[in-house]
Write a protein that holds these residues in place. Structure first.
Motif, short mmCIF file in Angstrom:
data_model
loop_
_atom_site.label_atom_id
_atom_site.label_comp_id
_atom_site.label_asym_id
_atom_site.label_seq_id
_atom_site.Cartn_x
_atom_site.Cartn_y
_atom_site.Cartn_z
N THR A 1 1.21 1.52 -4.11
CA THR A 1 -0.17 1.58 -5.04
C THR A 1 -1.17 1.31 -4.06
O THR A 1 -1.45 0.98 -2.95
N PRO A 2 -2.44 2.48 -4.40
CA PRO A 2 -3.56 2.18 -3.77
C PRO A 2 -4.52 0.92 -4.16
O PRO A 2 -5.30 0.58 -3.67
N HIS A 3 -3.89 0.23 -5.30
CA HIS A 3 -4.46 -0.79 -5.99
C HIS A 3 -3.95 -2.07 -5.46
O HIS A 3 -3.46 -3.10 -6.03
N LYS B 1 0.77 -1.22 0.22
CA LYS B 1 -0.12 0.13 0.01
C LYS B 1 0.85 1.36 -0.16
O LYS B 1 0.44 2.40 -0.33
N ASN B 2 2.13 1.26 0.33
CA ASN B 2 3.10 2.35 0.21
C ASN B 2 3.46 2.67 -1.24
O ASN B 2 3.75 3.61 -1.67
#
Length: 383
Positions: A297-299, A294-295
Motif C-alpha cells: 500500500t502507498p498509505h 510499502k509493497n
C-alpha cells in the motif's frame, strides 16, 4: 470424485441421445441421472433401456426446479452438475470445470463457455455445423488453458455446484414453475453467502438453447420470463438482477505495526484481495516493516509511539476513505471462514449499519459513525 450429472427431459429424444453420447465419449467418473417431465415421444422407453442411466419419470411436466431437486435427491456424488439435454459436451469439459471448482474452497459454482446463452458465458464461434465442433472446442480450450473469471451470474444450461454449497444455501426454488430465473435465484443466494462464481474458459459446450421451452404447448417464453421475473422481485423485494450486480460495499483495512517484518506479509495476504485500501500506521519499527508495508500500500504513515494508546488508532481511522473500516492485528491471519463472512457482508450490508460483528472479535465499522477502538487492542500495547 464422482460427479452426478442431472439432466431433465421433455420430449426432444434426438437431442437427448446426442447429449448422452457426448457425455459418454468425453467424461470419466460420473453418474447419469435423467428426470423425465412427461415425455410422449419415446424418450422414457429409450432412457429405461440405458444401463448407465438412473431414470425418474414424472407423468407431467413439473418444471425445471422441481425436476433438478428430484435429481439431487437421487444423486450420490460430492459434486452436482445440472445439464440441459440440448447440449453437446466436448473434450475435457468436466475435468477442467472441476479443477476450477476445487481450486479454492470459496468457489461455490462454475460454468463453461458456449455458443449460445445470455450473459458472460457466450463466446464467438467459427463453426457453422456440428462437424466443426470438436476441432473448434479443442483449439479454443488449448488457447485458454487454465483461464477463468469471477462473475456474478451463471446460467443453468450447465452448472457445476459443490454439494456442500447446496446443503448450505438450499436447492432450486420451485416457485419458478416451468423454468427461468431459478438459476439467477440460486446464484444470488450463493453470492450472498460469500461464495465465488466462475466461468471456466477451457471448458466448452455446444448449446442449442430453449429447445424444450420453444416446444411446450400453451407456453409463451416471453410471458414465462415476465412472470418469473415478477416472482423473483416479490421474493427479494427488488429486481433480482439489480441485486446480483449491485456495487459491493467498500472497505478500508487499518493496521498498527511495530517490528512486524516476520509476520506482516502473511497477515496482509490473508485479506489483500478483499479490501479496497490498506492503511498502515507504524510506531517506529527498527526492522524492515515499513519497506514491506510499502509493497502492499502507498498509505504507510510513521507515528511516533506515545503513552496515549488510542492515538495511532484514531490516526489510522482518520486516514481511511472507504465507507467501512476493518482492523487487523499485525500478526493476525484471517481464515477462509472469516473471508467468506466478510464477502457475504460486502454483498448484503446496507449503508446504514454502524457496527457489524464478523467473527473472532473483529468487526466492520461504518466510518461515518466515528472511531471505535478495536476490541482485541483494548488494554494492550504493541511492543
Amino acid at each position: 470424485m464422482t460427479t452426478s450429472i442431472i439432466i431433465l427431459t421433455h420430449n426432444q429424444l434426438p437431442l437427448t441421445y446426442k447429449c448422452l453420447q457426448s457425455i459418454r465419449e468425453h467424461t470419466q467418473d460420473y453418474e447419469l441421472i435423467v428426470i423425465d417431465n412427461g415425455s410422449t415421444d419415446g424418450t422414457v422407453d429409450y432412457l429405461n433401456a440405458q444401463p448407465d442411466v438412473i431414470v425418474h419419470v414424472n407423468h407431467e411436466n413439473l418444471g425445471f426446479a422441481k425436476g433438478c431437486n428430484q435429481g439431487i435427491e437421487l444423486a450420490k456424488g460430492e459434486t452436482i452438475l445440472f445439464l440441459n439435454n440440448d447440449t453437446i459436451v466436448t473434450e475435457h469439459w468436466l475435468e477442467n470445470m472441476l479443477t476450477v471448482l476445487y481450486e479454492n474452497e470459496r468457489v461455490g459454482m462454475v460454468g463453461p463457455v458456449t455458443n449460445y446463452t445470455s450473459g458472460h458465458q457466450q463466446i464467438p464461434v467459427t463453426y457453422s455445423d456440428l462437424s466443426g465442433l470438436d476441432s473448434f472446442a479443442r483449439r479454443h480450450c488449448e488457447e485458454n488453458a487454465g483461464c477463468y473469471t469471477d462473475v456474478r451470474r451463471l446460467v443453468g444450461f450447465c452448472l457445476l455446484v459443490k454439494r456442500s454449497v447446496l446443503d448450505e444455501i438450499g436447492c432450486f426454488d420451485e416457485v419458478f414453475g416451468l423454468g427461468n430465473f431459478e438459476d439467477d435465484d440460486l446464484c444470488l443466494r450463493a453470492l450472498r453467502s460469500g461464495y465465488l462464481l466462475r466461468v471456466v474458459y477451457d471448458s466448452y459446450i455446444h448449446h442449442i438453447g430453449h429447445a424444450t421451452m420453444n416446444h411446450l404447448q400453451g407456453t409463451n417464453l416471453g410471458i414465462l420470463l415476465q412472470q418469473n421475473r415478477h416472482r423473483a422481485s416479490e421474493k427479494w423485494g427488488k429486481d433480482i438482477h439489480q441485486l446480483i450486480y449491485k456495487p459491493l460495499m467498500k472497505v478500508s483495512l487499518c493496521m498498527i505495526t511495530k517490528d512486524a517484518e516476520m509476520m506482516l506479509c502473511r497477515s496482509l495476504e490473508s485479506i489483500l484481495d478483499e479490501v479496497d485500501e490498506i492503511i498502515i500506521v507504524d510506531l517506529g519499527s527498527t526492522d524492515n516493516t515499513v519497506e514491506i508495508a510499502k509493497n502492499y500500500t502507498p498509505h504507510v504513515f510513521i507515528f511516533p509511539d506515545q503513552k496515549d494508546e488510542e492515538a495511532p488508532y484514531r490516526y489510522a481511522f482518520a486516514q481511511a476513505t472507504e465507507p467501512y473500516v476493518i482492523w487487523q492485528e499485525q500478526g493476525q491471519v484471517f481464515t477462509s471462514k472469516f473471508i467468506k463472512k466478510l464477502c457475504s457482508l460486502k454483498f448484503t450490508l446496507e449503508d446504514d449499519q454502524d457496527k457489524v460483528d464478523i467473527i473472532d472479535d473483529t468487526f466492520l465499522l461504518r466510518r461515518a459513525a466515528g472511531f471505535k477502538m478495536p476490541t482485541r487492542h483494548k488494554g494492550e500495547r504493541i511492543h
